[in-house]
Enzyme design. Structure first.
Site, PDB file in Angstrom:
ATOM      1  N   LYS A 273       0.619 -42.272   8.464  1.00  0.00           N
ATOM      2  CA  LYS A 273       1.265 -43.117   8.125  1.00  0.00           C
ATOM      3  C   LYS A 273       2.479 -42.406   7.774  1.00  0.00           C
ATOM      4  CE  LYS A 273       1.209 -45.087   4.717  1.00  0.00           C
ATOM      5  NZ  LYS A 273       1.493 -46.423   4.271  1.00  0.00           N
TER       6      LYS A 273
ATOM      7  N   ARG B  67      -3.053 -58.153  -2.173  1.00  0.00           N
ATOM      8  CA  ARG B  67      -3.259 -57.777  -3.442  1.00  0.00           C
ATOM      9  C   ARG B  67      -2.095 -56.690  -3.734  1.00  0.00           C
ATOM     10  NH1 ARG B  67      -8.059 -56.103  -1.708  1.00  0.00           N
ATOM     11  NH2 ARG B  67      -9.416 -58.514  -2.464  1.00  0.00           N
TER      12      ARG B  67
ATOM     13  N   TYR C 115      -4.879 -39.198   7.940  1.00  0.00           N
ATOM     14  CA  TYR C 115      -3.890 -40.369   6.975  1.00  0.00           C
ATOM     15  C   TYR C 115      -2.468 -39.982   7.024  1.00  0.00           C
ATOM     16  CZ  TYR C 115      -2.124 -42.986   2.413  1.00  0.00           C
ATOM     17  OH  TYR C 115      -1.456 -43.673   1.710  1.00  0.00           O
TER      18      TYR C 115
ATOM     19  N   GLY D 237       1.486 -55.429  -1.751  1.00  0.00           N
ATOM     20  CA  GLY D 237       2.272 -56.614  -0.342  1.00  0.00           C
ATOM     21  C   GLY D 237       2.762 -57.568  -1.001  1.00  0.00           C
TER      22      GLY D 237
END
Length: 283
Positions: free
Chosen positions: A171, A20, A167, A23
């Site tokens: 990233k 969903r 996080y 992507g």
């Protein structure tokens, strides 16, 4: 929404995290341009979930656009699964010149509040998953002598990230891997670039973690349009970059971003400022 999209007929793309959100939208946009799609992720059954979407539903939606698509369940934390998925994808589509590292895990918490096993999850999915997927494709892309590795990750601008260290580390690690690959593949006809939204995007994660409201979000189409523009660039001339969506689309002639906004008015650049607190839009 894409401006003069490239003709991707006869090409194929391997995209992670297509259940969903971003992507899925990238997969659909590439399919609209004639690209065959390998839809990958963990979700194959949503019958008992509040969230609609599976890798198979995304593949079917791509096929409805007139291309071939193949769904592969894969856990990016498992190196053997990643390698098997790439092998299966290449068995189905002999040549896959487009690899999109989109899948990510997110959890925002301080070091004190975030358990080590959650750190491992975020790091394994984001950095390790990007590393494993890209690495598995490198021999194939070098043999093809052409291709794009695109990673959904930010420019690296910060030295610390209180409240979101894990996080942010993961990233920025995705970006570091991608930019390093660009140098390793320079001269091979293969580009490796990272792309990142200036604003938050309307996804399951932004809603689940309460990252603003619809007034703060843009639609995933802004990133699929960014990917399409990056695929139009010469791999030998444009590689090793980490770019913002607005930057890429402005270069393509976009002056009004309102069509991407979830509500009237341009959202604040919260996504860019998550990794670059000093970020501001050009005057």
């Amino acid at each position: 929404m894409a401006r003069d999209p490239p003709d991707l007929s006869g090409k194929a793309a391997f995209i992670t995290g297509t259940t969903r959100g971003i992507g899925k939208q990238i997969a659909l946009a590439l399919a609209d341009a004639g690209c065959d799609i390998v839809s990958t992720g963990k979700t194959v059954d949503d019958s008992d979930s509040d969230l609609d979407g599976t890798i198979h539903k995304t593949a079917e939606a791509c096929e409805d656009r007139g291309v071939d698509a193949h769904a592969i369940q894969v856990n990016l934390r498992d190196e053997q699964q990643v390698e098997a998925a790439v092998e299966e994808a290449l068995d189905v589509f002999d040549e896959i010149p487009i690899v999109v590292n989109n899948a990510s895990a997110i959890q925002l918490a301080s070091v004190e509040d975030m358990p080590v096993d959650r750190f491992d999850l975020v790091t394994d999915v984001n950095v390790r998953g990007t590393y494993a997927t890209s690495r598995a494709f490198v021999p194939h892309l070098k043999e093809l002598g052409e291709g794009h590795i695109l990673t959904n990750a930010p420019p690296v601008k910060m030295g610390s990230a209180p409240g979101k260290a894990a996080y942010s580390w993961s990233k920025m690690g995705m970006t570091f891997v991608t930019r390093s690959l660009a140098e390793e593949l320079r001269g091979e006809g293969v580009a490796a670039n990272a792309f990142w939204p200036v604003t938050a995007i309307d996804t399951r994660a932004t809603r689940y973690f309460g990252l603003g409201t619809e007034d703060d979000w843009r639609k995933p189409e802004i990133l699929s349009d960014t990917v399409m523009e990056l695929l139009k660039r010469d791999p030998d001339e444009f590689t090793g970059n980490a770019v913002y969506d607005e930057e890429v689309l402005r270069a393509a002639g976009v002056e009004d971003f309102s069509e991407y906004n979830c509500t009237p008015g341009d959202p604040a650049p919260t996504s860019a400022q998550m990794f670059d607190p000093e970020f501001s839009r050009p005057e």
